[in-house]
Motif scaffolding. Structure first.
Motif, short mmCIF file in Angstrom:
data_model
loop_
_atom_site.label_atom_id
_atom_site.label_comp_id
_atom_site.label_asym_id
_atom_site.label_seq_id
_atom_site.Cartn_x
_atom_site.Cartn_y
_atom_site.Cartn_z
N THR A 193 0.84 -1.18 0.00
CA THR A 193 0.00 0.00 0.00
C THR A 193 0.89 1.24 0.00
OG1 THR A 193 -1.91 1.06 1.06
CG2 THR A 193 -0.19 0.21 2.51
N LEU A 194 0.31 2.40 -0.28
CA LEU A 194 1.09 3.64 -0.38
C LEU A 194 0.70 4.62 0.71
CD1 LEU A 194 3.10 5.48 -1.84
CD2 LEU A 194 1.26 6.15 -3.41
N ASP A 195 1.57 4.73 1.72
CA ASP A 195 1.29 5.64 2.82
C ASP A 195 2.51 6.48 3.19
OD1 ASP A 195 -0.57 6.68 4.61
OD2 ASP A 195 0.09 5.37 6.24
N THR A 196 3.69 6.01 2.78
CA THR A 196 4.93 6.70 3.15
C THR A 196 5.89 6.73 1.96
OG1 THR A 196 6.11 4.71 3.86
CG2 THR A 196 4.72 5.81 5.51
N LYS A 197 6.96 7.49 2.09
CA LYS A 197 8.00 7.52 1.05
C LYS A 197 8.62 6.13 0.85
CE LYS A 197 11.15 9.32 -1.75
NZ LYS A 197 12.10 8.20 -1.93
N GLU A 198 8.77 5.38 1.94
CA GLU A 198 9.32 4.03 1.84
C GLU A 198 8.39 3.11 1.05
OE1 GLU A 198 10.96 5.94 5.57
OE2 GLU A 198 8.99 5.80 4.60
N ASP A 199 7.08 3.27 1.24
CA ASP A 199 6.11 2.50 0.46
C ASP A 199 6.26 2.84 -1.03
OD1 ASP A 199 4.97 1.37 2.76
OD2 ASP A 199 3.49 2.97 2.94
N TRP A 200 6.44 4.13 -1.30
CA TRP A 200 6.59 4.57 -2.69
C TRP A 200 7.83 3.94 -3.33
CZ3 TRP A 200 3.97 6.55 -6.52
CH2 TRP A 200 4.65 7.13 -7.61
N ASP A 201 8.91 3.86 -2.58
CA ASP A 201 10.14 3.26 -3.10
C ASP A 201 9.90 1.79 -3.50
OD1 ASP A 201 11.45 5.64 -2.68
OD2 ASP A 201 12.31 5.03 -0.75
N LEU A 202 9.15 1.07 -2.67
CA LEU A 202 8.85 -0.34 -2.99
C LEU A 202 7.96 -0.44 -4.22
CD1 LEU A 202 8.18 -3.32 -0.73
CD2 LEU A 202 6.46 -2.75 -2.45
N ILE A 203 6.91 0.38 -4.26
CA ILE A 203 5.98 0.33 -5.39
C ILE A 203 6.69 0.69 -6.69
CG2 ILE A 203 3.95 1.49 -6.39
CD1 ILE A 203 2.80 1.54 -3.49
N GLU A 204 7.56 1.69 -6.65
CA GLU A 204 8.35 2.04 -7.84
C GLU A 204 9.23 0.87 -8.29
OE1 GLU A 204 9.25 6.56 -8.89
OE2 GLU A 204 10.47 5.80 -7.22
N ALA A 205 9.81 0.16 -7.33
CA ALA A 205 10.65 -1.00 -7.66
C ALA A 205 9.82 -2.07 -8.35
CB ALA A 205 11.30 -1.56 -6.40
N VAL A 206 8.60 -2.29 -7.87
CA VAL A 206 7.70 -3.28 -8.49
C VAL A 206 7.37 -2.87 -9.91
CG1 VAL A 206 5.38 -4.27 -8.42
CG2 VAL A 206 6.71 -4.07 -6.30
#
Length: 245
Positions: A193-206
């Protein structure tokens, strides 16, 4: 007879941890656009509407809905339940609502389809969720509630139950017919899910790996399990408790 089911995506620009996240660009489309695509590709919904707020900052959410050709409804900021019931006023034929949040861009249309098919197959069901208990990565969950149950909740819900829309139902199991849809083995320790900058980093990697497509959930899970460096990007992020949001 098939239950007339409407999808409602709650979306707003305000976010305590990552403002503007729902319109962040991701491989050529907005995060909200990813959620809309997943809902549409499931092919199980009789309608789809984005429920946003009356705040000026959410004019851009409405513009994105216009651009994508998706209906929208505007209502209170924190009383999300009223946003949902307001969206339903223009959809009198709706019998059930599938609730989406606009911060789950990696939603799998197949999970949406399974949830809808299961809900329609069980007579008398008020509420179905993949989150009771959580067995999917956070960010892939789906929930469905009947319009009748939602209206009952609207009459009694206060505080965080109005923010979370359906939480009154699953915290009052004696008052509603509930079903949990589980996917074994559990991968609830993963977070997409997208709630933090760290979440964004994972989603971008995916997305860098798979591209601009709705990734099948098992394929996504398998890839995360063999890439601990990606998995670790947001492993420390704590999900807010029900009463905190």
């Amino acid at each position: 007879m098939s239950i007339h089911m409407v999808g409602i995506i709650q979306a707003r620009m305000g976010s305590s941890r990552l403002p503007g996240k729902v319109l962040r660009p991701l491989a050529g489309r907005s995060v909200l656009g990813w959620v809309i695509r997943a809902a549409q590709e499931s092919r199980v919904l009789d309608g789809l509407v984005v429920a946003t707020t009356e705040l000026d900052e959410d004019d851009v959410v409405v513009e994105e809905c216009r651009r994508l050709g998706v209906a929208w409804h505007r209502g209170p900021v924190d009383d999300v339940l009223t946003r949902f019931t307001g969206a339903l006023e223009a959809r009198p034929s709706a019998e059930a609502v599938m609730r989406f949040t606009a911060d789950c861009p990696l939603l799998d249309p197949a999970v949406v389809r399974t949830a809808a098919t299961t809900f329609r197959a069980v007579p008398g069901l008020h509420y179905l969720s993949t989150g009771i208990p959580h067995t999917l990565p956070r960010g892939l969950d789906v929930e469905i509630i009947t319009v009748q149950a939602l209206r009952r909740i609207d009459e009694v819900a206060i505080g965080h139950h109005r923010t979370h829309v359906t939480s009154y139902a699953y915290t009052h199991p004696r008052s509603f017919s509930l079903m949990g849809l589980t996917f074994a083995p559990s991968t609830a320790h993963l977070r997409v899910t997208l709630d933090t900058k760290e979440d964004w980093d994972l989603i971008e990697a995916v997305v860098n790996k798979f591209g601009d497509v709705a990734v099948p959930y098992q394929e996504l899970i398998d890839w995360l399990e063999i890439n601990p460096d990606v998995r670790a990007l947001n492993a420390h992020v704590r999900q807010k408790e029900l009463a905190e949001a």
